[in-house]
Design a protein around this motif. Structure first.
Motif, PDB file in Angstrom:
ATOM      1  N   ARG A 184       0.831  -1.149   0.175  1.00  0.00           N
ATOM      2  CA  ARG A 184      -0.007   0.045   0.078  1.00  0.00           C
ATOM      3  C   ARG A 184       1.041   1.393   0.028  1.00  0.00           C
ATOM      4  O   ARG A 184       1.908   1.349   0.619  1.00  0.00           O
ATOM      5  CB  ARG A 184      -0.749   0.155   1.181  1.00  0.00           C
ATOM      6  N   ARG A 185       0.283   2.222  -0.575  1.00  0.00           N
ATOM      7  CA  ARG A 185       1.210   3.366  -0.826  1.00  0.00           C
ATOM      8  C   ARG A 185       0.252   4.673  -0.914  1.00  0.00           C
ATOM      9  O   ARG A 185      -0.703   4.641  -1.870  1.00  0.00           O
ATOM     10  CB  ARG A 185       2.163   3.698  -2.039  1.00  0.00           C
ATOM     11  N   LEU A 186       0.341   5.810  -0.064  1.00  0.00           N
ATOM     12  CA  LEU A 186      -0.599   6.686   0.000  1.00  0.00           C
ATOM     13  C   LEU A 186       0.176   7.868  -0.928  1.00  0.00           C
ATOM     14  O   LEU A 186       1.324   7.931  -1.004  1.00  0.00           O
ATOM     15  CB  LEU A 186      -0.576   7.416   1.265  1.00  0.00           C
ATOM     16  N   TYR A 187      -0.473   8.679  -1.863  1.00  0.00           N
ATOM     17  CA  TYR A 187       0.114   9.774  -2.612  1.00  0.00           C
ATOM     18  C   TYR A 187       1.021  10.598  -1.767  1.00  0.00           C
ATOM     19  O   TYR A 187       0.579  11.032  -0.858  1.00  0.00           O
ATOM     20  CB  TYR A 187      -0.913  10.277  -3.426  1.00  0.00           C
ATOM     21  N   TYR A 188       2.168  10.986  -2.210  1.00  0.00           N
ATOM     22  CA  TYR A 188       2.973  12.045  -1.296  1.00  0.00           C
ATOM     23  C   TYR A 188       2.160  13.277  -1.101  1.00  0.00           C
ATOM     24  O   TYR A 188       1.522  13.789  -1.952  1.00  0.00           O
ATOM     25  CB  TYR A 188       4.078  12.353  -2.252  1.00  0.00           C
ATOM     26  N   ALA A 189       2.407  13.795   0.035  1.00  0.00           N
ATOM     27  CA  ALA A 189       1.911  15.020   0.600  1.00  0.00           C
ATOM     28  C   ALA A 189       3.055  15.805   1.101  1.00  0.00           C
ATOM     29  O   ALA A 189       3.619  15.550   2.246  1.00  0.00           O
ATOM     30  CB  ALA A 189       0.842  14.967   1.472  1.00  0.00           C
ATOM     31  N   HIS A 190       3.375  16.830   0.657  1.00  0.00           N
ATOM     32  CA  HIS A 190       4.442  18.063   1.226  1.00  0.00           C
ATOM     33  C   HIS A 190       4.019  18.736   2.482  1.00  0.00           C
ATOM     34  O   HIS A 190       2.660  18.874   2.630  1.00  0.00           O
ATOM     35  CB  HIS A 190       5.020  19.000   0.069  1.00  0.00           C
ATOM     36  N   PRO A 191       4.860  18.821   3.566  1.00  0.00           N
ATOM     37  CA  PRO A 191       4.338  19.673   4.610  1.00  0.00           C
ATOM     38  C   PRO A 191       3.866  21.047   4.133  1.00  0.00           C
ATOM     39  O   PRO A 191       2.855  21.675   4.941  1.00  0.00           O
ATOM     40  CB  PRO A 191       5.640  19.852   5.409  1.00  0.00           C
ATOM     41  N   THR A 192       4.026  21.568   3.120  1.00  0.00           N
ATOM     42  CA  THR A 192       3.551  22.880   2.708  1.00  0.00           C
ATOM     43  C   THR A 192       2.044  22.710   2.070  1.00  0.00           C
ATOM     44  O   THR A 192       1.492  23.553   1.914  1.00  0.00           O
ATOM     45  CB  THR A 192       4.669  23.544   1.849  1.00  0.00           C
ATOM     46  N   PHE A 193       1.474  21.540   2.059  1.00  0.00           N
ATOM     47  CA  PHE A 193       0.265  21.364   1.670  1.00  0.00           C
ATOM     48  C   PHE A 193      -0.761  21.576   2.494  1.00  0.00           C
ATOM     49  O   PHE A 193      -2.059  21.750   2.217  1.00  0.00           O
ATOM     50  CB  PHE A 193      -0.160  19.871   1.262  1.00  0.00           C
ATOM     51  N   GLY A 194      -0.320  21.851   3.636  1.00  0.00           N
ATOM     52  CA  GLY A 194      -1.497  22.380   4.838  1.00  0.00           C
ATOM     53  C   GLY A 194      -2.230  21.228   5.205  1.00  0.00           C
ATOM     54  O   GLY A 194      -1.752  20.278   5.639  1.00  0.00           O
ATOM     55  N   GLU A 195      -3.466  21.493   5.090  1.00  0.00           N
ATOM     56  CA  GLU A 195      -4.531  20.346   5.573  1.00  0.00           C
ATOM     57  C   GLU A 195      -4.432  19.204   5.143  1.00  0.00           C
ATOM     58  O   GLU A 195      -4.638  18.205   5.725  1.00  0.00           O
ATOM     59  CB  GLU A 195      -6.019  20.951   5.485  1.00  0.00           C
ATOM     60  N   ARG A 196      -4.065  18.897   3.951  1.00  0.00           N
ATOM     61  CA  ARG A 196      -3.858  17.904   3.111  1.00  0.00           C
ATOM     62  C   ARG A 196      -2.871  16.864   3.491  1.00  0.00           C
ATOM     63  O   ARG A 196      -2.912  15.745   3.879  1.00  0.00           O
ATOM     64  CB  ARG A 196      -3.756  18.080   1.455  1.00  0.00           C
ATOM     65  N   TYR A 197      -1.791  17.728   3.993  1.00  0.00           N
ATOM     66  CA  TYR A 197      -0.544  17.185   4.520  1.00  0.00           C
ATOM     67  C   TYR A 197      -0.946  16.356   5.814  1.00  0.00           C
ATOM     68  O   TYR A 197      -0.467  15.154   6.092  1.00  0.00           O
ATOM     69  CB  TYR A 197       0.504  17.984   4.848  1.00  0.00           C
TER      70      TYR A 197
END
Length: 241
Positions: A184-197
């Motif tokens: 399983r892999r979640l799509y990457y989320a950068h810390p700058t993405f805010g709430e999505r991160y």
């Protein structure tokens, strides 16, 4: 192999310095480069060679009856940057044999914030956007619904879900896994993405929520944001002592 020859300069070196020396050179009598994966650029170096694409060859086309040495060479006309396929690969492709396989299956898990699952263009009609029922039901919202219906799967996080269930994209549902396994892999989320991160962080640790609200609920305390829930979980530090 060390043949005793040295170059005397600022440093004394021998042919051990050509490539990192290892016993495989002597065992197989071949050029073998072994690197220790200790720095990030080593991974980039190896990844580049694995995925650099097809082999290529530069070829020249000319008439054998012409005197090649006397004529003016037009490199643009004579040299072609073309894809090179060996005879073995050509036969393999002609007979349509599989070129590669992947085992186990890698399941890319989609996620999104609440009411942000429909993708549209500014020129689209608002009525058509609202009517896209199939797009409103996503892998994540179906996970919430499955948790609400089947209590046995509520012990799993979103990342652990594909170990016991399979996503059927054509029907937009999760069903019980009968055979095989997956990574399983979640799509990457950068810390700058805010709430999505922060949403990404919660999906990795929260077990069996049935809604976006329950995903942000900790000890019966409903948090307004994903970030606040992450702080309550102890995943983030705040300014309080």
């Amino acid at each position: 192999m060390n043949d005793g020859k040295k170059v005397i300069g600022r440093y004394e070196v021998d042919n051990h310095w050509v490539v990192p020396y290892n016993e495989l050179l002597r065992k197989y009598n071949a050029h073998i480069n072994v690197e220790i994966v200790a720095y990030f650029y080593i991974v980039k170096y190896l990844y580049k060679y694995i995925h650099k694409g097809f082999d290529k060859a530069s070829i020249v086309i000319y008439n054998q009856q012409d005197n090649v040495q006397s004529e003016v060479i037009d490199k643009i006309q004579q040299y072609l940057d073309c894809r090179y396929i060996s005879s073995f690969e050509a036969c393999w492709r002609i007979y349509e044999f599989p070129l590669q396989q992947r085992n186990p299956l890698v399941e890319r898990l989609q996620y999104h914030l609440e009411n942000q699952q429909v993708v549209f263009d500014d020129r689209d009609n608002i009525a058509n956007i609202v009517s896209r029922v199939t797009e409103q039901r996503t892998m994540l919202t179906a996970w919430f619904e499955t948790n609400a219906i089947y209590a046995k799967v509520r012990s799993l996080t979103y990342v652990e879900f594909p170990t016991q269930l399979v996503w059927i994209d054509s029907r937009k549902i999760w069903i019980r896994r009968k055979r095989g396994k997956s990574i399983r892999r979640l799509y990457y989320a950068h810390p700058t993405f805010g709430e999505r991160y922060y949403h990404h962080m919660l999906l990795c640790i929260v077990h069996g929520p049935t809604s976006f609200t329950e995903l942000c609920t900790i000890d019966e305390i409903i948090h307004d944001t994903n970030k606040a829930a992450c702080i309550d979980f102890g995943l983030l530090d705040d300014d309080n002592e």
